[in-house]
Design a protein around this motif. Sequence first.
Motif, short mmCIF file in Angstrom:
data_model
loop_
_atom_site.label_atom_id
_atom_site.label_comp_id
_atom_site.label_asym_id
_atom_site.label_seq_id
_atom_site.Cartn_x
_atom_site.Cartn_y
_atom_site.Cartn_z
N LYS A 177 0.88 -0.79 -0.32
CA LYS A 177 -0.16 0.05 -0.34
C LYS A 177 0.63 1.47 0.09
O LYS A 177 0.40 2.84 -0.04
CB LYS A 177 -0.58 0.46 1.30
CG LYS A 177 -1.69 -1.30 0.82
CD LYS A 177 -2.63 -0.90 0.78
CE LYS A 177 -4.06 -2.13 1.12
NZ LYS A 177 -4.16 -3.29 0.31
N ASN A 178 1.98 0.93 0.56
CA ASN A 178 3.12 2.14 0.36
C ASN A 178 3.31 2.77 -0.28
O ASN A 178 4.72 4.14 -0.33
CB ASN A 178 4.23 1.96 1.82
CG ASN A 178 5.11 1.10 2.03
OD1 ASN A 178 4.63 -0.05 0.67
ND2 ASN A 178 6.39 1.11 2.30
N CYS A 179 3.22 2.08 -1.71
CA CYS A 179 4.04 2.95 -2.74
C CYS A 179 3.32 2.22 -4.01
O CYS A 179 2.59 1.40 -4.03
CB CYS A 179 5.51 2.35 -3.01
SG CYS A 179 6.07 1.00 -3.08
N HIS A 180 3.65 3.21 -5.55
CA HIS A 180 3.68 2.76 -6.59
C HIS A 180 4.41 2.79 -7.67
O HIS A 180 5.50 2.82 -7.73
CB HIS A 180 2.28 3.54 -6.89
CG HIS A 180 1.34 3.88 -5.89
ND1 HIS A 180 -0.24 3.09 -5.30
CD2 HIS A 180 1.42 5.07 -4.82
CE1 HIS A 180 -0.32 3.50 -4.30
NE2 HIS A 180 0.34 4.37 -3.62
N PRO A 181 3.89 2.48 -8.60
CA PRO A 181 5.26 1.95 -9.60
C PRO A 181 5.52 3.25 -9.95
O PRO A 181 4.24 4.29 -10.05
CB PRO A 181 4.86 1.36 -10.69
CG PRO A 181 3.79 0.36 -9.64
CD PRO A 181 2.89 1.24 -9.34
N GLY A 182 6.14 3.59 -10.48
CA GLY A 182 6.88 5.16 -10.68
C GLY A 182 7.41 5.71 -9.64
O GLY A 182 7.90 6.60 -9.56
N ASP A 183 7.20 5.32 -8.34
CA ASP A 183 7.66 6.30 -7.63
C ASP A 183 9.33 5.90 -7.24
O ASP A 183 10.14 5.09 -7.69
CB ASP A 183 7.68 5.20 -6.15
CG ASP A 183 5.78 5.72 -5.96
OD1 ASP A 183 4.99 6.72 -6.61
OD2 ASP A 183 5.07 5.53 -4.88
N GLU A 184 9.93 7.24 -6.89
CA GLU A 184 11.44 7.23 -6.39
C GLU A 184 11.71 6.93 -5.32
O GLU A 184 11.21 7.37 -4.85
CB GLU A 184 12.17 8.19 -7.54
CG GLU A 184 11.50 9.27 -8.83
CD GLU A 184 12.17 10.22 -9.51
OE1 GLU A 184 12.93 11.36 -8.20
OE2 GLU A 184 12.14 10.48 -10.94
#
Length: 358
Positions: A85-92
């Motif tokens: 839940k804490n991150c998504h594709p594309g996050d740096e």
Amino acid sequence: MDLGLWARLKAFQLIAHGSPGKFELRNVPDPVPGSDDVVVQVQSCGLNHIDLWAEAAGLPIPIQLPRTLGGEVAGRVLAVGSDVKNCHPGDEVAVQSNLFCGECEFCRRGDESLCLFGQLLGVNCDGGFAEKVLVPARTLIRLPQGVEFDASAALTLAGSTAMHMLTNRASVHHGDWVLVIGGASGVGSAAIQIAKQLGARVISTGSTEAKRSLAHHLGAEFVLDPANPQWPAEVRKITNRRGVDLVVEHVGGEVLVKCFDCLARGGTIVTCGATAGREVPFNLWPFFVKQHRLIGSYGRNRADLQATLEWAAAGKLKPAIDSVFPLDQIPAAFEKLRLRKVLGKILIEPFEPVSESD
Ligand SMILES: [Zn+2]
């Protein structure tokens, strides 16, 4: 299209221990995230002394070969598991290299560096000297605005180690004298800046003119040459015979012993790394008479990594980058670190990943 070809990625793997060890650029299967995992596309990965130990089988941890080394990863999230839940594709993101369980007594109170089930990225499992790395989602911290991948890869292991030493394991008060051993190293270059920001007067050491100059540039008022056996006496001279309040030590061996000669009464040595020797003679008489403290420090907590990146974003902590090597030049990068010809950090950057159309 040959799915078997493009579903593989490049990793620079250690295939035989040694100093130097034997490495090979290999095609490895594309990692598939478990429900709590993420796949990160590596943009930059810092090289650290722990990689030299892993190469030479010098850690008290068995390493299964082949192994992709590299723990100081900055990159972009490519794929996430079903429960993430804490991150998504594309996050740096930056990856916390001391992987932690998140559930034990110590993790629950925010001391992830004490995790009962801790593992080291690039030692216990494959690390970041590759195009992609598979890690638990809980180990990610999103990069703050303005922190580039290279800055993150140069600070998140060594810099957060220093942050943990100076703000968690020990403390610095305004006006304290702080001695930072090896001011041009990854840990040392960050420790000088952190101590300075906290209001300390900083003394450091450096074995070459270039290293001493870097330590000065980062904020050390005095930088001593450890080749001079009298350097602890120099520290006492600078501090008007009093000695320093805190020593940030990451070398071990004889250096640690000499650090006691630099300490003020009631002073503290905080130590990690022990790159020059893990066993030292210890004289208890002056230790208790002068009421010294010797504090061990290991890795970092999530809060230390967060603080490191926030300080970087605020311009309070700047990465000292020596050089950047492509993935297939890892042996040369290891050799440079082994020969201690480094000013700050060496970074490894992977090739551009192979796209589906290739
Ligand atoms: Zn834990």
